[in-house]
Scaffold this motif. Structure first.
Motif, short mmCIF file in Angstrom:
data_model
loop_
_atom_site.label_atom_id
_atom_site.label_comp_id
_atom_site.label_asym_id
_atom_site.label_seq_id
_atom_site.Cartn_x
_atom_site.Cartn_y
_atom_site.Cartn_z
N GLY A 1 44.39 -0.47 -20.36
CA GLY A 1 44.88 0.48 -21.35
C GLY A 1 43.83 0.81 -22.40
O GLY A 1 43.65 1.97 -22.78
N GLY A 2 43.10 -0.22 -22.85
CA GLY A 2 42.03 0.01 -23.83
C GLY A 2 40.93 0.89 -23.27
O GLY A 2 40.44 1.80 -23.94
N ALA A 3 40.58 0.65 -22.00
CA ALA A 3 39.53 1.48 -21.38
C ALA A 3 39.99 2.93 -21.28
O ALA A 3 39.22 3.85 -21.58
CB ALA A 3 39.20 0.93 -19.99
N SER A 4 41.26 3.16 -20.89
CA SER A 4 41.72 4.55 -20.77
C SER A 4 41.80 5.22 -22.14
O SER A 4 41.52 6.42 -22.26
CB SER A 4 43.08 4.64 -20.09
N LEU A 5 42.17 4.44 -23.16
CA LEU A 5 42.24 5.01 -24.50
C LEU A 5 40.86 5.47 -24.96
O LEU A 5 40.71 6.55 -25.54
CB LEU A 5 42.78 3.95 -25.47
N ALA A 6 39.84 4.66 -24.68
CA ALA A 6 38.47 5.04 -25.05
C ALA A 6 38.05 6.30 -24.30
O ALA A 6 37.46 7.21 -24.89
CB ALA A 6 37.52 3.89 -24.75
N LEU A 7 38.38 6.38 -22.99
CA LEU A 7 38.01 7.56 -22.23
C LEU A 7 38.73 8.80 -22.77
O LEU A 7 38.15 9.87 -22.88
CB LEU A 7 38.35 7.36 -20.75
N TRP A 8 40.01 8.62 -23.14
CA TRP A 8 40.78 9.75 -23.64
C TRP A 8 40.22 10.27 -24.96
O TRP A 8 40.36 11.45 -25.28
CB TRP A 8 42.25 9.38 -23.78
N SER A 9 39.57 9.40 -25.74
CA SER A 9 39.05 9.83 -27.04
C SER A 9 38.02 10.96 -26.87
O SER A 9 37.92 11.84 -27.73
CB SER A 9 38.41 8.66 -27.77
N LEU A 10 37.30 10.96 -25.75
CA LEU A 10 36.34 12.05 -25.51
C LEU A 10 37.07 13.37 -25.30
O LEU A 10 36.67 14.41 -25.82
CB LEU A 10 35.50 11.73 -24.27
N VAL A 11 38.17 13.31 -24.52
CA VAL A 11 38.96 14.52 -24.27
C VAL A 11 39.51 15.06 -25.59
O VAL A 11 39.45 16.26 -25.87
CB VAL A 11 40.09 14.21 -23.28
N ALA A 12 40.03 14.14 -26.41
CA ALA A 12 40.63 14.56 -27.68
C ALA A 12 39.57 15.17 -28.60
O ALA A 12 39.82 16.19 -29.26
CB ALA A 12 41.30 13.36 -28.36
N SER B 1 48.17 18.60 -30.70
CA SER B 1 48.83 17.39 -31.19
C SER B 1 48.15 16.16 -30.59
O SER B 1 47.61 16.22 -29.49
CB SER B 1 50.31 17.40 -30.82
N PRO B 2 48.15 15.04 -31.32
CA PRO B 2 47.49 13.82 -30.81
C PRO B 2 48.30 13.19 -29.69
O PRO B 2 49.19 12.38 -29.93
CB PRO B 2 47.41 12.92 -32.03
N THR B 3 47.97 13.53 -28.45
CA THR B 3 48.80 13.13 -27.31
C THR B 3 48.76 11.63 -27.04
O THR B 3 49.71 11.07 -26.52
CB THR B 3 48.34 13.86 -26.04
N SER B 4 47.64 10.97 -27.40
CA SER B 4 47.55 9.54 -27.08
C SER B 4 48.29 8.67 -28.09
O SER B 4 48.53 7.50 -27.83
CB SER B 4 46.09 9.12 -26.97
N LEU B 5 48.65 9.26 -29.24
CA LEU B 5 49.30 8.45 -30.28
C LEU B 5 50.65 7.90 -29.83
O LEU B 5 50.88 6.69 -29.92
CB LEU B 5 49.43 9.29 -31.56
N PRO B 6 51.60 8.75 -29.34
CA PRO B 6 52.87 8.17 -28.87
C PRO B 6 52.69 7.18 -27.73
O PRO B 6 53.39 6.16 -27.69
CB PRO B 6 53.67 9.40 -28.42
N VAL B 7 51.73 7.45 -26.82
CA VAL B 7 51.50 6.51 -25.71
C VAL B 7 51.06 5.16 -26.26
O VAL B 7 51.54 4.10 -25.84
CB VAL B 7 50.42 7.09 -24.76
N LEU B 8 50.13 5.20 -27.25
CA LEU B 8 49.65 3.95 -27.83
C LEU B 8 50.78 3.19 -28.52
O LEU B 8 50.94 1.98 -28.33
CB LEU B 8 48.54 4.26 -28.85
N VAL B 9 51.59 3.92 -29.31
CA VAL B 9 52.67 3.25 -30.05
C VAL B 9 53.67 2.60 -29.09
O VAL B 9 54.02 1.42 -29.23
CB VAL B 9 53.38 4.27 -30.98
N VAL B 10 54.09 3.37 -28.06
CA VAL B 10 55.04 2.83 -27.10
C VAL B 10 54.43 1.63 -26.37
O VAL B 10 55.08 0.59 -26.17
CB VAL B 10 55.47 3.93 -26.10
N GLY B 11 53.15 1.76 -26.00
CA GLY B 11 52.50 0.66 -25.29
C GLY B 11 52.42 -0.60 -26.11
O GLY B 11 52.73 -1.70 -25.63
N VAL B 12 52.00 -0.46 -27.39
CA VAL B 12 51.86 -1.66 -28.23
C VAL B 12 53.22 -2.30 -28.48
O VAL B 12 53.37 -3.53 -28.43
CB VAL B 12 51.15 -1.28 -29.55
N ILE B 13 54.25 -1.45 -28.72
CA ILE B 13 55.60 -2.00 -28.93
C ILE B 13 56.06 -2.73 -27.67
O ILE B 13 56.63 -3.83 -27.73
CB ILE B 13 56.58 -0.88 -29.33
N GLY B 14 55.79 -2.10 -26.51
CA GLY B 14 56.18 -2.74 -25.24
C GLY B 14 55.51 -4.08 -25.05
O GLY B 14 56.16 -5.08 -24.70
#
Lengths: 104, 167
Positions: free
Chosen positions: B113-124, B140-153
């Motif tokens: 998940g951390g690796a994909s988040l870093a890769l997504w930062s380039l797209v953003a 809109s910051p598309t990775s933000l809800p994914v990150l929040v849901v992931g961390v809560i999970g």
């Protein structure tokens, strides 16, 4: 070299780069320690390589935030390099996990 | 005496300087030539900027916004890195304490998940910079809800795991 700005934007950007580079370096050293602890030496070697690849270029030419009027922006390539290092770290970390599972 | 009379004449006739400027501009072409050269130079640098699909469109925004965009991308990279570091630390603890394989799975997911988040930062970064250059509203910051849901999970999952380990 960098234009003065009342919001200290170039300075803040440079500090953000420093935080990021230091975090990548420390994170890969943690992974290297894990590799040594697990006796999986290739993980330790790759992790130390990531730490060096993050830290050494930064010592020689630190990114300071690009101002468009300067014409050339290196920011994108610095970003790409950091992302590649972090992604590699993530994949090697996942490989360490798999190695740990296989070992039982 | 001659100087005084000259000044007097200039003050009387304000049209004189305009007339005098015309011929000097025509006689001396150098001031026109130099800016042309620097503009060409700058244009070459601008064309050399990569990625081209970002810098090839629109106009430069206020450079502070570009820097803020760069810092945002860096913050996302650090967020991904902290997920990776958390996963690595979890593996480390699992080997120390001989914990179960559930933790290993959680650690592996955190690393990926951390690796994909870093890769997504380039797209953003690309999307934001393009939108700023074109004067469009920011995506809109598309990775933000994914990150929040992931961390809560992850948090809830580890809580459940700890609960069943303890009792």
């Amino acid at each position: 070299m960098v234009e003065r700005d009342s919001g200290a934007q170039p300075e803040r950007t440079a500090l953000a780069w420093q935080r990021t580079v230091l975090s990548v370096t420390i994170g890969s050293l943690v992974l290297a320690a894990t590799g040594v602890r697990m006796d999986t030496h290739w993980i330790a070697v790759v992790a130390v390589g990531i730490a060096a690849a993050a830290f050494l270029p930064f010592v020689f030419r630190a990114p300071q935030g690009g101002v468009p009027s300067h014409g050339r922006l290196h920011g994108w390539w610095f970003l790409v390099r950091m992302v590649v290092l972090v992604a590699t770290l993530g994949f090697v970390g996942a490989a360490a996990v798999v190695a740990s599972i296989l070992r039982g | 005496m001659d100087d005084e009379t000259d000044r007097g004449r200039d003050d009387d006739a304000p049209v004189d300087p305009d007339v005098a400027d015309g011929p000097t501009e025509r006689l001396d072409p150098q001031p026109v030539h130099v800016p042309e050269h620097t503009a060409e130079h700058a244009a070459q640098h601008v064309r050399a900027r990569r990625p081209y699909d970002v810098y090839g469109v629109g106009t430069d925004p206020d450079y502070r916004f570009s820097m803020a965009n760069e810092r945002t991308a860096l913050a996302w990279i650090r967020t991904g890195l902290s997920l990776v570091a958390g996963g690595v630390a979890l593996t480390s603890f699992a080997t120390f304490a001989n914990l179960s394989g559930v933790l290993d799975v959680v650690a592996g997911l955190a690393c990926l998940g951390g690796a994909s988040l870093a890769l997504w930062s380039l797209v953003a970064w690309r999307r934001n910079e393009r939108a700023m250059r074109l004067g469009e509203p920011l995506p809109s910051p598309t990775s933000l809800p994914v990150l929040v849901v992931g961390v809560i999970g992850f948090g809830l999952g580890l809580c459940v795991y700890a609960f069943f380990e303890a009792f």
